[in-house]
Design a protein around this motif. Structure first.
Motif, PDB file in Angstrom:
ATOM      1  N   SER A  85      41.956 -64.180 -17.320  1.00 60.82           N
ATOM      2  CA  SER A  85      41.609 -65.584 -17.544  1.00 60.82           C
ATOM      3  C   SER A  85      41.435 -66.328 -16.231  1.00 60.82           C
ATOM      4  O   SER A  85      40.450 -67.045 -16.026  1.00 60.82           O
ATOM      5  N   TYR A  86      42.402 -66.169 -15.331  1.00 61.23           N
ATOM      6  CA  TYR A  86      42.332 -66.894 -14.062  1.00 61.23           C
ATOM      7  C   TYR A  86      41.266 -66.296 -13.145  1.00 61.23           C
ATOM      8  O   TYR A  86      40.570 -67.019 -12.431  1.00 61.23           O
ATOM      9  N   ILE A 129      36.824 -66.318 -21.680  1.00 57.88           N
ATOM     10  CA  ILE A 129      38.042 -65.816 -21.031  1.00 57.88           C
ATOM     11  C   ILE A 129      38.171 -66.531 -19.693  1.00 57.88           C
ATOM     12  O   ILE A 129      37.818 -66.026 -18.636  1.00 57.88           O
ATOM     13  N   SER A 187      43.133 -55.835 -20.352  1.00 58.42           N
ATOM     14  CA  SER A 187      42.272 -56.914 -19.863  1.00 58.42           C
ATOM     15  C   SER A 187      41.467 -56.465 -18.648  1.00 58.42           C
ATOM     16  O   SER A 187      40.343 -56.928 -18.436  1.00 58.42           O
ATOM     17  N   ARG A 246      43.325 -71.655 -27.531  1.00 56.78           N
ATOM     18  CA  ARG A 246      44.656 -71.127 -27.884  1.00 56.78           C
ATOM     19  C   ARG A 246      45.086 -71.522 -29.288  1.00 56.78           C
ATOM     20  O   ARG A 246      45.734 -70.749 -29.997  1.00 56.78           O
ATOM     21  N   ASN A 294      48.596 -66.377 -17.798  1.00 53.75           N
ATOM     22  CA  ASN A 294      47.901 -67.153 -18.823  1.00 53.75           C
ATOM     23  C   ASN A 294      48.103 -66.555 -20.214  1.00 53.75           C
ATOM     24  O   ASN A 294      47.862 -65.359 -20.421  1.00 53.75           O
ATOM     25  N   TYR A 338      43.107 -61.921 -26.250  1.00 57.38           N
ATOM     26  CA  TYR A 338      41.793 -61.283 -26.226  1.00 57.38           C
ATOM     27  C   TYR A 338      41.450 -60.827 -27.630  1.00 57.38           C
ATOM     28  O   TYR A 338      42.190 -60.047 -28.232  1.00 57.38           O
ATOM     29  N   ALA A 361      40.836 -69.572 -17.671  1.00 62.98           N
ATOM     30  CA  ALA A 361      42.169 -70.165 -17.764  1.00 62.98           C
ATOM     31  C   ALA A 361      42.118 -71.601 -18.269  1.00 62.98           C
ATOM     32  O   ALA A 361      41.332 -72.419 -17.790  1.00 62.98           O
ATOM     33  N   ARG A 362      42.971 -71.871 -19.238  1.00 62.70           N
ATOM     34  CA  ARG A 362      43.169 -73.235 -19.742  1.00 62.70           C
ATOM     35  C   ARG A 362      44.440 -73.817 -19.131  1.00 62.70           C
ATOM     36  O   ARG A 362      45.362 -73.096 -18.763  1.00 62.70           O
ATOM     37  N   ASN A 376      47.571 -62.823 -19.456  1.00 64.51           N
ATOM     38  CA  ASN A 376      46.217 -62.303 -19.326  1.00 64.51           C
ATOM     39  C   ASN A 376      45.683 -62.686 -17.944  1.00 64.51           C
ATOM     40  O   ASN A 376      45.214 -63.804 -17.733  1.00 64.51           O
ATOM     41  N   ASP A 430      46.416 -66.448 -22.896  1.00 62.00           N
ATOM     42  CA  ASP A 430      45.162 -66.496 -23.632  1.00 62.00           C
ATOM     43  C   ASP A 430      44.872 -65.128 -24.232  1.00 62.00           C
ATOM     44  O   ASP A 430      44.623 -64.162 -23.504  1.00 62.00           O
TER      45      ASP A 430
END
Length: 494
Positions: free
Chosen positions: A288-289, A362, A58, A254, A378, A382, A364-365, A285, A380
């Motif tokens: 993401s954040y 990419i 990542s 996701r 995270n 790739y 953060a959820r 990941n 998430d």
């Protein structure tokens, strides 16, 4: 890895040398690397350990996107993560690339290749029914990691089917990139011949992943006929398809991970947590954040906050045609989002180089476990290789190789139709440029743009500060050259 994960320690074991004194000649409590690989489980455990380093990539995705003309570094300030700021400005050097920078990335990829070569070194030790599959997956992973190395650093030190051991750096020269690519091709041809299109366990390499990466490796060498052949084989025989326009907005959520369009996907998980003390230990990941808006409060409960790195430019936003449904899915216009969702807000003045845009793919959820540091955990995935990329690579190979503009145009228009855009009707060099433009907007935020510009000779014209003859490659960190006994010269210009 999600669905593909073990706790391992075998790669930290050093071979113990025997001493002549009887009273110290005792059997070690832990197995040495030489006494491993006695069962199928040993090989499977080592294989999962080789998969594990996919999660470190990542950082490569984020750095590559920032190196391109798609995004700015961003972050908190001009001195936040200076090694990334330097890459953004094309002033990076071989010095000062320690913890978190290019040296870390170099070390990670060599550890990853070493884990693959550990299996290959002992590939003949023990037989079992699923051995061919294990070797095929190992060779796919080795090709994947070597492809990263050769893209970033060109000629790289390399051994085949054996580990680089302590002290080996004094005797190993940098291998010409043509030989590195030759090994990548051999590994992927073997993997494609011995893997199924659909695996029983999510996250494992497939025949399609091997074919797609092989096609990409050919394309990077301008082997257009070879690239077209293998990519069209995947298109005609593989299980993948583009998501429909209705499905596409869910692509990077996701719930839609490992969907039919995903040819190879790096799996991430939030179950183990993590900390800044060991980025290579992360199962989550981190990118993401890092990509999200600072102080973001989303009234819908969908998106989390972030550190405001990797911010898209106005130029890349303007590259989207009117009506392209990918724009909103790819790039978050924070002001528009807040206007559409009352009660949402973000810290507009707490970031550097902020454009008002963020990498929605990419980002953060909400909804993960947030064990340890929430910024690093995270889950998430790739999408490393998507079917849309395969179609556009096939189109490029057919067009640039003067094989068939008609088929090239057909693949390009499949991607455009899904984006709700009218068909292109070009040929020759105009078609080439249309394919380049489509790759940019289709794959924005996914880390491909910089290397697309480099391999097609367009980087100096498109990236501010890019020096032709230098910035096509990244510098080998000076510490690694010193550790080699100064055996290796650095890349030109560094």
């Amino acid at each position: 890895m999600k669905n593909l994960k073990i706790i391992y320690s075998l790669f930290t074991i050093f071979i113990m040398l025997s001493c002549s004194d009887d009273f110290v000649n005792v059997d070690p409590q832990d197995p040495s690397s030489e006494s491993f690989f006695n069962s199928e489980q040993d090989y499977q455990d080592a294989l999962v350990a080789a998969y594990d380093y996919l999660q470190t990539t990542s950082k490569f995705v984020q750095f590559a996107e920032i190196a391109s003309d798609n995004t700015l570094c961003g972050g908190e300030s001009a001195i936040d993560s200076p090694y990334i700021q330097q890459i953004d400005d094309m002033i990076h050097s071989a010095v000062g690339q320690g913890d978190g920078g290019l040296r870390t990335m170099w070390q990670w990829m060599y550890e990853a290749v070493n884990r693959c070569n550990y299996i290959m070194e002992f590939q003949d030790k023990t037989d079992f029914p699923n051995k061919t599959s294990v070797i095929a997956q190992t060779r796919f992973l080795r090709a994947y990691y070597n492809f990263i190395l050769v893209k970033w650093w060109g000629d790289v030190p390399m051994l085949v089917d054996q580990r680089i051991r302590l002290g080996g750096q004094y005797t190993i020269d940098r291998t010409p990139k043509a030989e590195v690519y030759a090994l990548i091709e051999q590994d992927l041809i073997f993997a494609a011949a011995n893997l199924p299109y659909v695996q029983s366990q999510t996250g494992r390499a497939t025949k399609g992943a091997a074919e797609a990466l092989l096609g990409k490796a050919y394309l990077y060498q301008d082997k257009f006929t070879d690239a077209a052949t293998v990519l069209e084989s995947l298109i005609n025989n593989g299980p993948h398809r583009l998501l429909t326009p209705t499905e596409y907005p869910n692509m990077f959520e996701r719930d839609w991970e490992n969907n039919i369009e995903s040819v190879f996907e790096v799996q991430y998980s939030d179950v183990d947590g993590g900390s800044f003390d060991c980025f290579q230990c992360l199962e989550g990941n981190y990118a993401s954040y890092f990509n999200g808006p600072r102080g973001f409060v989303d009234s819908t409960g969908k998106f989390d906050a972030g550190y405001s790195f990797n911010v898209p430019t106005q130029e890349v936003v303007d590259a989207f045609e009117a009506g392209d449904l990918r724009l909103e899915t790819s790039i978050l216009d924070i002001q528009q989002y807040i206007a559409n969702n009352p009660g949402s807000s973000y810290a507009a003045n707490q970031g550097y180089e902020q454009t008002g845009y963020f990498n929605r793919k990419i980002m953060a959820r909400k909804g993960d476990l947030n064990i340890g540091d929430a910024a690093l955990t995270n889950p998430d995935n790739y999408r490393a290789i998507r079917y849309a990329d395969v179609l556009l690579m096939a189109a490029e190979a057919l067009n640039r190789g003067s094989i068939s503009d008609a088929r090239a145009l057909g693949y390009l228009n499949e991607v455009r139709t899904r984006a709700m855009l009218p068909d292109a009707a070009s040929s020759g060099s105009n078609l080439t440029n249309d394919i380049y433009k489509e790759r940019r907007v289709e794959l924005v935020g996914e880390g491909h743009r910089f290397f697309d510009l480099v391999r097609t000779g367009r980087a100096a014209a498109e990236i501010d500060g890019f020096q032709a003859g230098k910035n096509e490659l990244f510098p080998i960190p000076i510490e690694e050259i010193v550790l080699s006994g100064n055996r290796w010269d650095n890349n030109p210009g560094y």
